[in-house]
Scaffold this active site. Structure first.
Site, PDB file in Angstrom:
ATOM      1  N   ASP A  80       0.680  -1.097   0.091  1.00  0.00           N
ATOM      2  CA  ASP A  80      -0.049  -0.032  -0.100  1.00  0.00           C
ATOM      3  C   ASP A  80       0.864   1.263   0.057  1.00  0.00           C
ATOM      4  OD1 ASP A  80       0.667  -0.912   2.534  1.00  0.00           O
ATOM      5  OD2 ASP A  80      -0.630   0.639   3.576  1.00  0.00           O
ATOM      6  N   GLU A 137      -0.628  -1.885   5.287  1.00  0.00           N
ATOM      7  CA  GLU A 137       0.552  -1.753   6.330  1.00  0.00           C
ATOM      8  C   GLU A 137       0.442  -0.288   7.134  1.00  0.00           C
ATOM      9  OE1 GLU A 137       3.651  -0.837   8.707  1.00  0.00           O
ATOM     10  OE2 GLU A 137       3.585   0.242   6.911  1.00  0.00           O
ATOM     11  N   GLU A 138       0.284   0.737   6.208  1.00  0.00           N
ATOM     12  CA  GLU A 138       0.210   1.873   6.686  1.00  0.00           C
ATOM     13  C   GLU A 138      -1.208   2.497   7.639  1.00  0.00           C
ATOM     14  OE1 GLU A 138       2.666   3.819   6.480  1.00  0.00           O
ATOM     15  OE2 GLU A 138       3.756   3.384   4.675  1.00  0.00           O
ATOM     16  N   ARG A 177      18.651  -6.086  14.361  1.00  0.00           N
ATOM     17  CA  ARG A 177      18.860  -6.330  15.638  1.00  0.00           C
ATOM     18  C   ARG A 177      18.079  -7.529  16.342  1.00  0.00           C
ATOM     19  NH1 ARG A 177      16.731  -4.071  20.062  1.00  0.00           N
ATOM     20  NH2 ARG A 177      18.714  -3.504  20.888  1.00  0.00           N
ATOM     21  N   HIS A 359       8.039   8.870   3.929  1.00  0.00           N
ATOM     22  CA  HIS A 359       6.705   9.666   4.109  1.00  0.00           C
ATOM     23  C   HIS A 359       6.724  11.170   4.018  1.00  0.00           C
ATOM     24  CE1 HIS A 359       4.299   6.446   7.095  1.00  0.00           C
ATOM     25  NE2 HIS A 359       5.327   5.861   6.318  1.00  0.00           N
TER      26      HIS A 359
END
Length: 387
Positions: A80, A137-138, A177, A359
């Site tokens: 998306d 996802e957003e 990580r 963004h």
């Protein structure tokens, strides 16, 4: 070991797919054209199964190795875009006003499609690879929707891996990580109700603006005085709405914001203290308060063994010096967290070079990263499913 020759050969073709997707951005779950494009490519590559409509509009392709028996690992990309007006001026800029791929999901989708093409051609592994293309996802939690739709059980996915580009990290470099790598992203809204009246007679009112302002100030002490300073939490008030005239004290003030944390303990702390602080201040002033609190994306938590596998795969492509295995976590959020809650796995960053930030209206995915991303996915699949 450098990037795979075949991945380098695919770069121009995959960049073409990426730029096509960039020109046609879609928002949240309404990724119908994107999902159709993905499914068409997967069928063209000869995937053994192509399933659409998972998590509403998600797509999964199954590629079986030379020996189809064995484990299945999942490789995930997001599809998306964002509700942002593009300012790149690129030839492949968005053709949909007010929408753009400002986070690089076009690149993520294209790289995983490139890896799917490679893996479907070579099948130099045993077991199966599930290539996962998720919507929303957003802010929509599309990863959660795919998990709730039974994706892990349906395809018997044993491990799951995700990747996201990172501006500022050099092209060809990787970073990850163990443990928390991205934050939980909770949201809240506080409504303070007092007693309105004439601005010249404040003693006859219960001023919700003054009360809400005290709350906003007090909430800053959650991070500075309530939380362990080595365990990150951020409480940000990002909206404040009250009043309608210069000479009227209103009945109500509303403010809202976000809580970002890297542990379940601080997540619980943030919610509890917001309730305690706002209720206490309201009571002290004779006002009432109502609180809406939404536990949004959870902490993106990398599993130790799977993170080691991700680091090793990246190192075969980039070299040890170009893989940071202990990158500082970010307080940005990521709904791949739901998949990591459902199955062991790891999330990794891939370098996007010196570009505008995520963004940002001038952001664009760096096509030079494509062969590195394809190579990573292929090496990860082949080593986790070694024949």
């Amino acid at each position: 070991m450098p990037i795979l020759n075949r991945a380098a050969e695919l770069q121009e073709e995959v960049a073409g797919w990426r730029r096509h997707l960039h020109q046609h951005p879609e928002i949240l779950f309404a990724v119908h054209e994107t999902a159709a494009f993905v499914a068409s490519k997967l069928r063209e590559f000869g995937c053994d199964e192509v399933v659409t409509g998972l998590g509403r509009t998600g797509v999964v392709g199954i590629i079986r190795g030379r020996n189809g028996e064995g484990r299945t690992i999942g490789l995930r990309a997001d599809m998306d875009a964002l509700p942002i007006t593009e300012q790149t001026g690129k030839d492949w800029a968005s053709r949909s006003p007010g929408k753009m791929h400002a986070c690089g999901h076009d690149g993520h989708t294209a790289m995983l499609l490139g890896a799917a093409k490679y893996l479907a051609d070579t099948r130099n592994f045993q077991g199966s690879v599930a290539v996962i293309f998720q919507p929303a996802e957003e802010g929509g939690g599309g990863g959660n929707e795919m998990v709730k739709d039974g994706m892990m059980e349906r395809f018997q996915i044993a491990e799951v891996y995700g990747m996201h580009n990172l501006p500022g990290l050099p092209v060809g470099a990787f970073a990850t990580r163990k443990g928390p790598i991205m934050a939980a992203t909770d949201e809240f809204r506080v409504t303070v109700k007092g007693r309105g009246g004439h601005a010249a007679m404040p003693h006859e009112t219960i001023d919700p603006i003054v009360i809400a302002a005290q709350m906003v100030q007090a909430l800053q002490m959650i991070a500075s005085r309530n939380a362990d300073p080595v365990d990150a939490i951020v409480v940000s008030v990002t909206q404040f709405k009250a009043g309608f005239a210069h000479n009227v004290i209103p009945e109500e003030a509303v403010f809202s914001g976000t809580v970002r944390s890297l542990s379940d303990h601080n997540r619980d702390l943030g919610e509890a203290r917001i309730r305690q602080v706002t209720e206490g201040i309201a009571a002290a002033h004779g006002a009432t308060v109502s609180i809406w609190y939404d536990r949004n994306y959870p902490v993106t938590f990398n599993h130790a063994e799977e993170t080691d596998h991700a680091i090793q795969a990246a190192a075969t492509i980039a070299g040890d010096d170009n893989v940071d295995g202990d990158v500082a976590p970010t307080l940005g959020g990521e709904d791949f967290s739901y998949m990591l809650n459902a199955r062991p796995g790891a999330f990794i960053f891939i370098g996007n070079g010196d570009t505008a930030g995520l963004h940002h209206p001038r952001y664009d995915f760096n096509d030079e990263a494509i062969p590195h991303g394809i190579s990573y996915w292929v090496r990860l699949a082949e080593t986790r499913l070694a024949a």
